[in-house]
Design an enzyme around this catalytic site. Sequence first.
Site, PDB file in Angstrom:
ATOM      1  NE  ARG A 391      -4.052  -1.947   2.257  1.00 43.03           N
ATOM      2  CZ  ARG A 391      -5.081  -2.018   3.091  1.00 43.03           C
ATOM      3  NH1 ARG A 391      -5.226  -1.086   4.012  1.00 43.03           N
ATOM      4  NH2 ARG A 391      -5.952  -2.999   3.008  1.00 43.03           N
ATOM      5  CG  ASN A 427      -0.912  -7.091  -0.250  1.00 44.46           C
ATOM      6  OD1 ASN A 427      -1.623  -7.950  -0.790  1.00 44.46           O
ATOM      7  ND2 ASN A 427      -1.380  -6.284   0.692  1.00 44.46           N
ATOM      8  CD  GLU A 428      -4.546  -4.786  -0.223  1.00 45.15           C
ATOM      9  OE1 GLU A 428      -4.365  -3.780   0.494  1.00 45.15           O
ATOM     10  OE2 GLU A 428      -5.331  -5.693   0.063  1.00 45.15           O
ATOM     11  CG  ASN A 429       2.531  -3.073  -4.650  1.00 42.57           C
ATOM     12  OD1 ASN A 429       2.582  -4.258  -4.952  1.00 42.57           O
ATOM     13  ND2 ASN A 429       3.119  -2.588  -3.569  1.00 42.57           N
ATOM     14  NE  ARG A 466      -5.494  -9.986  -2.401  1.00 38.39           N
ATOM     15  CZ  ARG A 466      -5.962  -8.766  -2.164  1.00 38.39           C
ATOM     16  NH1 ARG A 466      -5.137  -7.757  -1.916  1.00 38.39           N
ATOM     17  NH2 ARG A 466      -7.265  -8.522  -2.210  1.00 38.39           N
TER      18      ARG A 466
END
Length: 824
Positions: A391, A427-429, A466
């Site tokens: 994030r 993750n969730e970039n 992801r």
Amino acid sequence: MIKENKLYKILTLLLGVGTLQLQAQESRRIDQEWDFLKSDLGGIWEAVRPVGAGNPESVPLWQTVSLPHCYNALDAVDPAVNYYQGPGWYRKTLTIENPYPNGRTLLHFEGAGQKSTVYIHTQKVGEHVGGYDEWTVDITEAVEQFKKTDAYKTRFKGKIPVSIRVDNSRDLEMIPSDLSDFNLYGGIYRHLNLKYVPQTALEKVFVSPTVDVDGKQGVLQIRGRLLTQSNSSSFDVETQLYDPSGKLLLTQTPLARSVGGSLDFGKLTVKKPELWSPDHPALYRLVTIVKSNGQTFKEESLFGFRHVEFKNNGPFLLNGKRLLLQGTHRHEDHAAVGAAMTDAQILQEMTMMKEMGVNFIRLGHYQQSRRVLEACDSLGILVWEEIPWCRGGLGGEIYQQQGKRMLTNMIEQHYNHPSIIIWGLGNENDWPGDFPEFDKEKIRTFMRELHELSHQLDPSRKTAIRRCDFCKDIVDVYSPSIWAGWYRGMYTDYKTASTEEMKKVKHFLHVEWGGDSHARRHAEDPDRALAKIEGDGTTDERAGDASLVGGAARVSKDGDWSESYICNLIDWHLKEQETMPWLTGTAYWPFKDFSTPVRPDNPVPYVNQKGVVERDFTKKESYYVFQSYWTSKPMLHIYGHTWPVRWGQTDEAKMIKVYSNAKEVELFVNGESQGIKKRNSQDFPAAGLRWMVKLREGKNQIKAVSKNGKELLTDEIEQVYQTQAWGKPTKLQVEEIEREDDVITVQAKVLDKDGILCLDAKNWIYFDATGDGELIIDQGTSIGARKVQAYNGRALVRLRLSTGKAVVSGRMDESKSTLLTIEK
């Protein structure tokens, strides 16, 4: 599945693995008797300056702790505060006598969060940024210099003062982002080791096993890297290979050659090696011995032979055969200790996963303890491990250097583990927020750099991310966001959504699915919230979906958060996965509830409640749904062990579900058989093991029975059936319901004006206590919170009272406090 007695032997061996490796490297843990201060100091002198006993000028006051230690162990789930993000100090004196002439003395950190600085007396000897990778500080010269001082001989009595400052303060230029859905814990929350090494020592041995898909021949390539070396470059190497039974197979004395910054120790060939797999986690052992100047250094490495293949738009193959990855996730987090889990707790958690049928895990969202990877190797659990680029967007040069350093450290430190098949890059970039600029092309460029670095360091394993669709073409394996029936859509959309996403990438692997469940909350009509959802097939997660207010209708906001609903959701996903022959596998998010700063309004504040077990290992009902699909060891479980009171109309038929992997089950209610049902995984819900039964008012005895050959499986529960209707909640009744040694369980019940239990009440309940006892709170569990939403009109809390008297209070927002006096 591994047989129970074999599993016990594996765990017994595993408990000694860490000690074995440490002894081989002449290491010892220095976990005991540290002074700790939860604040900053004016400087290092304040940590070491002399003070008199009882001198009031010796403040601030330090406390004694043992490592692993996390200073957010309780405040991470305290509903009244933001968890502490700032510096903390640790100090200790050590006796240091290196047995090797001209050897090196090292402090080896297995993990400390999130920035660390190390001092010998007042001399700074090292620092590290990153809360999850291992790191080492060479303290040799600083120790020798301090030994020459008067302070060493007089005030410190021949011991070496070590001080460590750790800091988990918010920092936008540090990975991971504070926008992440997990706490950035502070503390030395993994083991700390004192290591002595000789003049010539190895920093690392890299073991690269390959095997033909038919398993006829295995080849072992061995590389090493020197940590220290004497002036003389002459040293001898010996490698010894032991098979999984401990038998010595091969001994070799290679001539080390320098290749690309490392040393090539040659190859070993093994005919018909035992292949590592979840059902047979065969571990070979390589001992690498370096001799120089009359000194010996020994490194032991466990590894396994296995062949891994992802078919394009198709299944996952292990050793040439399809293996459906049956996965879950893990955070390094536990009730009362935060990130500082003990080795025993880690083993218990991983064993519970294996017993649930797990053969795959994604470690979210950072490099985890070596104990976790050792457990996965020995238990037979395949691994996706990732760096904490999670994030927030993309920072500058310092930020990106840290990301590459974390990836390098993770791959090199966990390179030999046969369980690892995927290196996760992020993750969730696609989640912005930390920086004024959110540039997708720059994120793509950095993702590509990480991908190339990963393959450079380890060509044998895949890369993955992801939920970042604009980078899915860069990595080898991709997982989109599919939360059917929770953040968007209905769980019946799961198969269609997965099939469509599979077609968009070569290698699809669905990680993160499921939903929250407030432990001990149950529902008579669990799917009622689905009626509000528009069935447009949308299943992704969007910004704001985790919030409990606003936005479109969704179960995450409008549902009841019951265990009943989540069991149905999981049940549907698992039965559908059996009909998807192209599926590589999935990973349920997560195995265990964990703390998070971004969910203060959840029924247990600051806890992500999507786990199938609570934060203290208490199993929810959903654990048994997975067992019924994924395990072969006979099991039988009636739904509702934590559902003491059901409700409905007189003579209304109620569904009773049994989760089992048995071929058939018979149900008895109040001694009368309700018939035998045969299990059919495609007969939703509960694979056909469900009965519609008219319960009698008051107590009902429910029993399920199944024969498995000569073995008889049984499970029993008692449930009260309430037909009396209730009105608006008006008051709280607080009562003692159980005593076990010094722990007393207290129950608060939500009642209407006539004293009838309000079984659908979800009121907030607040507990407090005074006197000689102490509430067991700030655990982040359904019975370990001072503020908690009611589950079916009640809430529990425990009081520790060894002697004397205590008063426990409970209140709702709508009522005055109710007091209960307890004596011991």
